[in-house]
Design a protein around this motif. Structure first.
Motif, PDB file in Angstrom:
ATOM      1  N   LEU A  26       0.869  -1.181   0.000  1.00 39.36           N
ATOM      2  CA  LEU A  26       0.000   0.000   0.000  1.00 39.36           C
ATOM      3  C   LEU A  26       0.899   1.222   0.000  1.00 39.36           C
ATOM      4  CD1 LEU A  26      -2.672   1.593   0.361  1.00 39.36           C
ATOM      5  CD2 LEU A  26      -2.378   1.294   2.838  1.00 39.36           C
ATOM      6  N   VAL A  27       0.746   2.076  -1.004  1.00 40.81           N
ATOM      7  CA  VAL A  27       1.522   3.312  -1.117  1.00 40.81           C
ATOM      8  C   VAL A  27       0.604   4.481  -0.791  1.00 40.81           C
ATOM      9  CG1 VAL A  27       2.989   4.734  -2.595  1.00 40.81           C
ATOM     10  CG2 VAL A  27       2.868   2.256  -2.974  1.00 40.81           C
ATOM     11  N   ALA A  38       4.838   2.956  -6.664  1.00 40.87           N
ATOM     12  CA  ALA A  38       3.766   2.102  -7.191  1.00 40.87           C
ATOM     13  C   ALA A  38       4.207   1.391  -8.460  1.00 40.87           C
ATOM     14  CB  ALA A  38       2.514   2.938  -7.449  1.00 40.87           C
ATOM     15  N   LEU A  39       4.879   2.107  -9.361  1.00 37.52           N
ATOM     16  CA  LEU A  39       5.348   1.489 -10.603  1.00 37.52           C
ATOM     17  C   LEU A  39       6.429   0.457 -10.321  1.00 37.52           C
ATOM     18  CD1 LEU A  39       5.596   1.150 -13.641  1.00 37.52           C
ATOM     19  CD2 LEU A  39       7.041   3.203 -13.686  1.00 37.52           C
ATOM     20  N   VAL A  48      -0.438  -3.989  -5.784  1.00 38.02           N
ATOM     21  CA  VAL A  48      -0.207  -2.637  -5.274  1.00 38.02           C
ATOM     22  C   VAL A  48      -1.508  -1.845  -5.245  1.00 38.02           C
ATOM     23  CG1 VAL A  48       0.992  -0.442  -5.700  1.00 38.02           C
ATOM     24  CG2 VAL A  48       2.164  -2.613  -6.147  1.00 38.02           C
ATOM     25  N   VAL A  49      -1.701  -1.107  -4.157  1.00 38.72           N
ATOM     26  CA  VAL A  49      -2.720  -0.066  -4.077  1.00 38.72           C
ATOM     27  C   VAL A  49      -1.993   1.230  -3.745  1.00 38.72           C
ATOM     28  CG1 VAL A  49      -4.686   0.848  -2.791  1.00 38.72           C
ATOM     29  CG2 VAL A  49      -4.604  -1.569  -3.386  1.00 38.72           C
ATOM     30  N   VAL A 232       3.940   1.864   2.600  1.00 36.48           N
ATOM     31  CA  VAL A 232       4.970   2.853   2.279  1.00 36.48           C
ATOM     32  C   VAL A 232       4.363   4.249   2.364  1.00 36.48           C
ATOM     33  CG1 VAL A 232       6.597   3.702   0.551  1.00 36.48           C
ATOM     34  CG2 VAL A 232       6.197   1.231   0.771  1.00 36.48           C
ATOM     35  N   ASN A 233       4.930   5.055   3.232  1.00 33.80           N
ATOM     36  CA  ASN A 233       4.515   6.448   3.397  1.00 33.80           C
ATOM     37  C   ASN A 233       5.374   7.306   2.471  1.00 33.80           C
ATOM     38  OD1 ASN A 233       3.892   9.027   4.250  1.00 33.80           O
ATOM     39  ND2 ASN A 233       4.616   8.773   6.341  1.00 33.80           N
ATOM     40  N   ALA A 234       4.762   7.799   1.389  1.00 33.67           N
ATOM     41  CA  ALA A 234       5.472   8.621   0.402  1.00 33.67           C
ATOM     42  C   ALA A 234       4.790   9.975   0.272  1.00 33.67           C
ATOM     43  CB  ALA A 234       5.517   7.903  -0.942  1.00 33.67           C
TER      44      ALA A 234
END
Length: 508
Positions: A26-27, A38-39, A48-49, A232-234
């Motif tokens: 999860l991004v 994500a890519l 992936v979400v 993942v915190n982006a």
């Protein structure tokens, strides 16, 4: 095959997520870093979400200088590793990932009465060191020519707006420029979707934890839990609002928008040393639409981080003052057509001023199980994403292949020779690549013309964004899929066409 981000796809993805089946990654955040994560993850075969509380490139990623550069400034600080990493990533963007969104840009560093000979010599040494890094990165001189010295007459011919009095010549170097930073993010999101990632805008992460997150569809108010093996915190400068273990010291970078005609038809970029500073510069960067973006400032931001930062009068005055130090005809506040500000997510480093903080990035596996990727800059988004996904795979024991993004082209990408043969207007090819033909074919004849005499964007581009790039509102169309909104007067003139494009897209 064209991959479209549509409203119907968004609704389908949300319905499937509501079943509660877990995903690998999860991004959170769909700026350039989050879209890159994500890519990267999806292209390795992971499920992936990727969610964002607002729109693609809504935050810092649309407020950059639109440069992809090797980093003269980093070399001046002795940050050779960061400069080399930037040179490598610049090479990939120019030659493989997005040749259609990038171009080589000549840059003039003038030596004026305000430039000491020692300062000019040090800057020249930095430019030649940048040439060496370019060579090590594999970029040929056909793509980015080497640095050379110009006499005062030649420098004045290249940039007629320069003040001839006191001009001792210039150094001519070359760097990379994006046609549009937000379009890079859109391309990354579509490429991720082509590898089966679920890309969901207007989905706010309410809370994050090791096993996933609670998200809210801000269009409907519905909430759901998304289970994920890695989170993942982006979210860039907003990262600390989702996990308290991230320490950032944001700084504000402001740009002003000018007419290229007001600067003598400027077509080469200007690198102007800030008087009294050794490692700070203001850039005047010509765009392909008759505008020039000039920036940038570096001011610390204290207190709450705003959703949309605003340039200050002091920022604008500073930029005009530095520009006027080299211009023959001074710019006035009335020459400023627009202004914008972005926030850099700099890693906190004691009490060092933000202008001196490193642009390095970091991947942090928080004690609460959230993987945060912070710092960095636009040019190195791909490496940041790779490091974040590598960490997620290693720490969460995910089964995945190696990173593939060094060789993955974005939608519309092709070699420059192939792009030259695309039967469409050059302006569209430089923004959509091989898809430029589709952009025109998808629109009725009345939308294929420029919106106005000073607005080269066509209604076809707005319709394409509404149909294929998940543009849901007028703001999405004017402020992110295109950059019409950077000039308020242009934005106002384009509103009727934007509304018509949204209405036409809804009919399909």
């Amino acid at each position: 095959m064209k991959t479209s981000l549509t409203v119907s796809r968004r609704e389908r993805d949300l319905t499937e997520l509501a079943t509660g089946a877990p995903v690998d990654v999860l991004v959170v955040g769909l700026g350039v870093t989050g879209a890159g994560v994500a890519l990267d993850a999806a292209s390795r075969g992971l499920s992936v979400v990727a969610v964002d509380a607002d729109d693609l490139a809504h935050g810092t990623s649309r407020w950059s200088s639109k440069l992809i550069h090797g980093g003269l400034r980093y070399l001046a600080h002795g940050q050779v590793g960061i400069a080399y990493e930037s040179a490598v990533e610049r090479h990939l963007l120019l030659t493989r990932t997005a040749p259609h969104l990038t171009r080589p840009l000549p840059m003039l560093l003038p030596a004026t009465a305000y430039t000491s000979r020692w300062q000019a010599g040090a800057a020249a040494a930095g430019l030649h060191a940048g040439d060496l890094l370019r060579t090590w990165a594999g970029t040929s001189r056909r793509t980015l020519p080497g640095t050379r010295r110009l006499g005062s007459a030649e420098a004045g011919a290249m940039a007629p707006a320069l003040r001839p009095a006191g001009l001792r010549g210039a150094h001519l170097s070359w760097d990379g420029q994006l046609c549009d930073d937000a379009r890079l993010v859109v391309g990354l999101a579509r490429a991720a979707a082509a590898h089966s990632a679920r890309v969901l805008t207007r989905c706010r992460a309410i809370s994050l934890h090791r096993e996933g997150a609670t998200i809210e569809d801000t269009r409907t108010g519905a909430r759901m839990h998304v289970a994920a093996r890695a989170v993942v915190n982006a979210t860039g400068v907003w990262a600390s609002s989702l996990t308290p273990h991230v320490r950032l010291r944001p700084s504000r970078g402001t740009h002003i928008v000018l007419s290229a005609a007001r600067l003598g038809g400027l077509w080469a970029g200007l690198t102007i040393p800030v008087p009294g500073e050794f490692t700070r510069y203001v850039f005047a960067l010509p765009q392909t639409d008759g505008l020039v973006y000039a920036g940038l400032t570096d001011e610390p931001v204290d207190g709450p981080v705003p959703d949309v930062p605003q340039p200050t009068d002091a920022d604008i005055a500073f930029l005009l003052d530095v520009l006027n130090s080299v211009l023959d005809q001074p710019l006035r506040p009335t020459d400023v057509l627009g202004a914008y500000a972005g926030l850099r997510p700099l890693l906190a480093d004691s009490d060092t001023r933000t202008a001196d903080l490193s642009r390095r990035h970091a991947v942090i596996d928080d004690p609460d199980g959230i993987i945060s990727v912070i710092g960095g800059k636009l040019t190195t988004y791909r490496r940041m994403a790779q490091d974040a996904v590598d960490t997620a795979i290693r720490r969460r024991h995910l089964a995945a292949g190696p990173c593939r993004t060094r060789r993955l082209p974005l939608p519309g990408a092709a070699s420059r020779a192939q792009l030259a043969r695309v039967p469409a207007p050059r302006r569209l090819v430089h923004r959509y690549g091989t898809e430029a033909v589709d952009v025109l074919a998808d629109a009725p004849a009345e939308l294929r013309k420029p919106i106005g005499p000073d607005i080269p964007v066509t209604g076809a581009e707005l319709l394409w964004a509404a149909r294929h790039e998940l543009a849901l509102t007028v703001d999405d169309l004017l402020d992110r899929r295109t950059r019409i909104g950077l000039v308020p007067a242009h934005r106002e003139a384009a509103l009727p066409t934007a509304r018509a494009a949204l209405a036409l897209a809804a009919e399909r």
